[in-house]
Design an enzyme around this catalytic site. Sequence first.
Site, short mmCIF file in Angstrom:
data_model
loop_
_atom_site.label_atom_id
_atom_site.label_comp_id
_atom_site.label_asym_id
_atom_site.label_seq_id
_atom_site.Cartn_x
_atom_site.Cartn_y
_atom_site.Cartn_z
N ILE A 1 0.96 -1.25 -0.03
CA ILE A 1 0.09 0.07 -0.15
C ILE A 1 0.78 1.35 -0.15
CG2 ILE A 1 -1.86 1.20 1.18
CD1 ILE A 1 -2.86 -1.41 2.28
N ASP B 1 11.10 2.68 6.88
CA ASP B 1 10.57 1.09 6.88
C ASP B 1 11.66 0.39 7.41
OD1 ASP B 1 9.71 -1.43 6.24
OD2 ASP B 1 8.14 -0.73 4.64
N CYS C 1 2.12 0.94 7.79
CA CYS C 1 2.73 -0.20 8.46
C CYS C 1 1.55 -1.11 9.06
CB CYS C 1 3.85 0.32 9.42
SG CYS C 1 3.18 1.58 10.60
N PRO C 2 1.94 -2.26 9.25
CA PRO C 2 1.10 -3.11 9.93
C PRO C 2 1.01 -2.59 11.67
CG PRO C 2 3.08 -4.26 9.67
CD PRO C 2 3.20 -3.05 9.09
N SER D 1 -3.88 2.54 8.58
CA SER D 1 -3.29 1.15 8.70
C SER D 1 -4.17 0.54 10.01
CB SER D 1 -1.78 1.58 9.10
OG SER D 1 -1.62 2.15 10.27
N ARG D 2 -3.77 0.74 11.31
CA ARG D 2 -4.66 0.16 12.03
C ARG D 2 -4.43 1.25 13.26
NH1 ARG D 2 -6.49 -2.86 9.19
NH2 ARG D 2 -6.40 -5.28 9.16
N ASP E 1 -8.95 6.38 8.90
CA ASP E 1 -9.95 5.55 8.52
C ASP E 1 -10.22 4.35 9.54
OD1 ASP E 1 -11.66 4.28 6.35
OD2 ASP E 1 -10.06 2.67 6.28
N GLU F 1 -12.32 0.88 17.21
CA GLU F 1 -13.32 0.77 16.41
C GLU F 1 -14.25 -0.41 16.41
OE1 GLU F 1 -10.76 0.77 12.92
OE2 GLU F 1 -11.55 -1.31 12.47
N HIS G 1 -13.34 2.63 8.49
CA HIS G 1 -12.39 1.53 7.90
C HIS G 1 -13.14 1.07 6.73
CE1 HIS G 1 -9.72 -1.96 9.42
NE2 HIS G 1 -9.69 -1.76 8.03
#
Length: 331
Positions: A155, A174, A205-206, A233-234, A258, A263, A295
């Site tokens: 992404i 990264d 990033c995750p 991402s999260r 997002d 959430e 999301h």
Amino acid sequence: MQVAFFSTHSYDKEYFDRLNDEKLHQITYFEAPLNRDTANLTKGFDAICIFVNDKLDSETIEKIFINGVKLVVLRCAGFNNVDLNAVAGRNMKVLRVPSYSPQAVAEHAVALILTLNRKTHKAYNRIRESNFSLEKLVGFNLSGKTVGVIGTGQIGIMFCNIMMGFGCRIVAHDLYESDELKEKGIVYKPLPELLHESDIISLHCPLTPETMHLISKNAIDQMKKGVMLINTSRGAVINTPDVIEALADEKIGYLGIDVYEQEANLFFRDLSESIIRDDVITRLLTFPNVLITAHQGFFTKEALEEITMTTLQNLSDFENGVKSLNEVEIK
Ligand code: NAI
């Protein structure tokens, strides 16, 4: 194979019913999320299919294992909601959809940037009420701005490509550098330098123990005043209370998210007639420079089709004993 789908909506049913046309798998759709309270629903199923906010903690995994579930398939890429330590040692596999449409999420991050910057959401509402004033709608040119990208996987790479098209200077961070991006002139920098130089920061990033609350007070202090922060991402990659403080201090100039740490209690549901008891999100909603989507980064026709086809293939591969590249490694 008998599969129980959790957290399903009309669009899941529409795509899976259409693409599972030969009825290779017998799907039962549950609207409920899967967690320790709903784990009993898995009795009699060989496999379960879950999404981002289903919670497979150790207790839930133990319950579904006792119920006979041998396979967990995720209709998403991230698997931070599955306790892999609890899966280890049991005769159970976890498969995911590692890539479905990185473009979808990257393009949504850009949508958040453009909306926050050019305030098209406000202009739309104003003009519907015959208010043609431009007061307070001023934006800024993206061309020439520095965009910091944290996480340059699938992404992140797509996002960099789009932002380069706007004439932005990209600074990346990264654990592993992408040769593809370096060939295009993108520079990798340590995180403090990225935070210091960027006008816009986008997270790709995750969620891992290392990235949990990566963006908290210490990181925010290193950012430019008025920075735009984008998170697709999260949710837990940012420390939301610290971000709220920085919005109140006008250190963060724009926030587009997002994803949100809490959430699971809110997103994917119509709560318009409910009392929202989450004071953090209600505080966020008071800022004029905050844009929240629930999301929906992944939510394109192309991505839904890809998610559906890969998930059906994952189920078939497991059933046929085929070793899949989509299997999550369990140590
Ligand atoms: P990917 O695995 O291709 O890329 C992730 C990148 O982050 C990798 O290059 C990895 O090295 C890097 N990374 C890992 N730890 C890092 C750290 N501590 N600091 C900096 N970089 C680090 O994953 P992809 O497909 O690009 O997805 C990224 C994330 O986007 C997913 O993990 C998921 O959380 C989120 N996502 C959100 C969606 C949405 O609808 N909003 C949909 C799909 C994914």
